[in-house]
Structure formats: structure tokens, C-alpha cells
Design a protein around this motif. Structure first.
Motif, mmCIF file in Angstrom:
data_model
loop_
_atom_site.group_PDB
_atom_site.id
_atom_site.type_symbol
_atom_site.label_atom_id
_atom_site.label_comp_id
_atom_site.label_asym_id
_atom_site.label_seq_id
_atom_site.Cartn_x
_atom_site.Cartn_y
_atom_site.Cartn_z
ATOM 1 N N ASP A 60 -4.169 -3.631 0.549
ATOM 2 C CA ASP A 60 -5.194 -2.557 0.105
ATOM 3 C C ASP A 60 -4.202 -1.264 -0.099
ATOM 4 N N PHE A 61 -4.999 -0.336 -0.485
ATOM 5 C CA PHE A 61 -4.596 1.087 -0.676
ATOM 6 C C PHE A 61 -5.706 1.963 -0.116
ATOM 7 N N LYS A 62 -5.263 2.760 0.832
ATOM 8 C CA LYS A 62 -6.148 3.753 1.439
ATOM 9 C C LYS A 62 -5.565 5.285 1.250
ATOM 10 N N ILE A 63 -6.233 5.944 0.990
ATOM 11 C CA ILE A 63 -6.113 7.608 0.650
ATOM 12 C C ILE A 63 -7.274 8.359 0.820
ATOM 13 N N ALA A 64 -7.155 9.644 1.334
ATOM 14 C CA ALA A 64 -8.236 10.546 1.514
ATOM 15 C C ALA A 64 -9.632 9.987 2.465
ATOM 16 N N GLY A 65 -9.230 8.973 3.420
ATOM 17 C CA GLY A 65 -10.212 8.416 4.020
ATOM 18 C C GLY A 65 -10.857 7.361 3.546
ATOM 19 N N LYS A 66 -10.600 6.935 2.145
ATOM 20 C CA LYS A 66 -11.209 5.853 1.510
ATOM 21 C C LYS A 66 -10.256 4.734 1.256
ATOM 22 N N LYS A 67 -10.849 3.577 1.191
ATOM 23 C CA LYS A 67 -9.701 2.475 0.745
ATOM 24 C C LYS A 67 -10.404 1.368 0.050
ATOM 25 N N THR A 68 -9.549 0.650 -0.785
ATOM 26 C CA THR A 68 -9.808 -0.536 -1.644
ATOM 27 C C THR A 68 -10.363 -1.651 -0.510
ATOM 28 N N ALA A 69 -10.802 -2.723 -0.979
ATOM 29 C CA ALA A 69 -11.107 -3.872 -0.299
ATOM 30 C C ALA A 69 -9.750 -4.723 -0.091
ATOM 31 N N LYS A 70 -9.518 -5.600 0.488
ATOM 32 C CA LYS A 70 -8.406 -6.281 0.809
ATOM 33 C C LYS A 70 -8.132 -7.122 -0.600
ATOM 34 N N LEU A 71 -7.159 -6.858 -1.327
ATOM 35 C CA LEU A 71 -6.813 -7.587 -2.546
ATOM 36 C C LEU A 71 -6.064 -8.676 -2.545
ATOM 37 N N GLY A 72 -6.199 -9.839 -2.849
ATOM 38 C CA GLY A 72 -5.449 -10.929 -2.793
ATOM 39 C C GLY A 72 -4.545 -10.888 -4.101
ATOM 40 N N PRO A 73 -3.477 -11.553 -4.315
ATOM 41 C CA PRO A 73 -2.676 -11.646 -5.527
ATOM 42 C C PRO A 73 -3.265 -11.646 -6.684
ATOM 43 N N GLY A 74 -3.250 -10.691 -7.666
ATOM 44 C CA GLY A 74 -3.667 -10.739 -8.754
ATOM 45 C C GLY A 74 -5.063 -10.281 -8.927
ATOM 46 N N LYS A 75 -5.488 -9.724 -7.883
ATOM 47 C CA LYS A 75 -6.854 -8.904 -7.855
ATOM 48 C C LYS A 75 -6.775 -7.479 -7.918
ATOM 49 N N SER A 76 -7.911 -6.933 -8.575
ATOM 50 C CA SER A 76 -8.012 -5.458 -8.691
ATOM 51 C C SER A 76 -9.143 -4.722 -8.226
ATOM 52 N N ALA A 77 -9.154 -3.553 -7.948
ATOM 53 C CA ALA A 77 -10.038 -2.679 -7.485
ATOM 54 C C ALA A 77 -10.084 -1.223 -7.918
ATOM 55 N N THR A 78 -11.021 -0.385 -7.986
ATOM 56 C CA THR A 78 -11.000 0.855 -8.214
ATOM 57 C C THR A 78 -11.447 1.503 -7.250
ATOM 58 N N LEU A 79 -10.554 2.857 -6.900
ATOM 59 C CA LEU A 79 -10.978 3.707 -5.953
ATOM 60 C C LEU A 79 -11.151 5.078 -6.266
ATOM 61 N N LYS A 80 -12.190 5.510 -6.063
ATOM 62 C CA LYS A 80 -12.503 7.087 -6.481
ATOM 63 C C LYS A 80 -12.582 7.943 -5.274
ATOM 64 N N VAL A 81 -11.768 8.952 -5.332
ATOM 65 C CA VAL A 81 -11.604 9.879 -4.244
ATOM 66 C C VAL A 81 -11.725 11.403 -4.904
ATOM 67 N N THR A 82 -11.970 12.293 -3.857
ATOM 68 C CA THR A 82 -12.010 13.767 -4.136
ATOM 69 C C THR A 82 -10.788 14.286 -3.332
#
Length: 109
Positions: A60-82
């Protein structure tokens, strides 16, 4: 490999996070986990990260108190932070991935 794409307003920047893993039979402590960013800064404000896991294990990827869901190989997510001006730590929160090197600092100007 974890691939991140970052956009801020009309500015588009690419972040690339690479996960390097030793052969499968090698113990986890010998694996190399790290993010490699193509750009380490962006303007402060709303930042959108597009994260793609190109590795062989979940992350996963966490920044500024927000994080993506757990991403398996080949999976994608979008994370919007201020992001405010200054440094912002990012990590993978899965197991001990951050302790193994999946962490860093992103700077907002």
C-alpha cells in the motif's frame, strides 16, 4: 514494483516506486524493498497519486494520513491528498515493509 503517478492541477509528475525482490526461495529479510521516485517534489495543495503495484507481493502507499487499500500484484488505486508546504513522510504499512526500506519523504513547495 509499485508505480505511482502524481498530478497537481495542470502539473503532472510521475512517481515511480520500485520494489526489488530477490529470488523466491530467499528469506524475506534478504529481500530489498524500496521506493524510487522520479520526482520528489510537487506544488502544495491537492495532489493525486495513481499507485500501481508491479511487484510480486501486496503493498500500500500512505502519505499525509491517508493510504490506499492493500494492493495485490498488478492492482492499482488512486489516492487524493492535500499537502501543505514542507516534507511529508510516505510508507508502505504492510507488515515490516517500511522497516525493510519502503519509506521516504516527499516535499511540497
Amino acid at each position: 514494483m509499485l508505480r505511482l503517478k502524481l498530478s497537481t492541477g495542470v502539473i503532472l509528475a510521475a512517481l515511480v516506486a520500485v520494489l526489488a525482490v530477490t529470488p523466491m526461495a530467499v528469506a524475506r529479510k534478504h529481500a530489498e524493498f524500496k521506493f524510487v521516485l522520479s520526482k520528489k517534489t510537487a506544488r502544495h495543495g491537492v495532489v493525486i497519486f495513481k499507485v500501481t503495484n508491479k511487484g510480486h507481493t501486496a503493498h500500500d502507499f500512505k502519505i499525509a494520513g491517508k493510504k490506499t487499500a492493500k494492493l495485490g500484484p498488478g492492482k492499482s488505486a488512486t489516492l487524493k491528498v492535500t499537502l501543505t508546504k514542507g516534507p511529508h513522510k510516505y510508507i508502505c504499512t504492510i507488515d515490516s515493509h517500511a522497516a525493510l526500506g519502503m519509506k521516504g519523504t516527499f516535499k511540497s513547495t
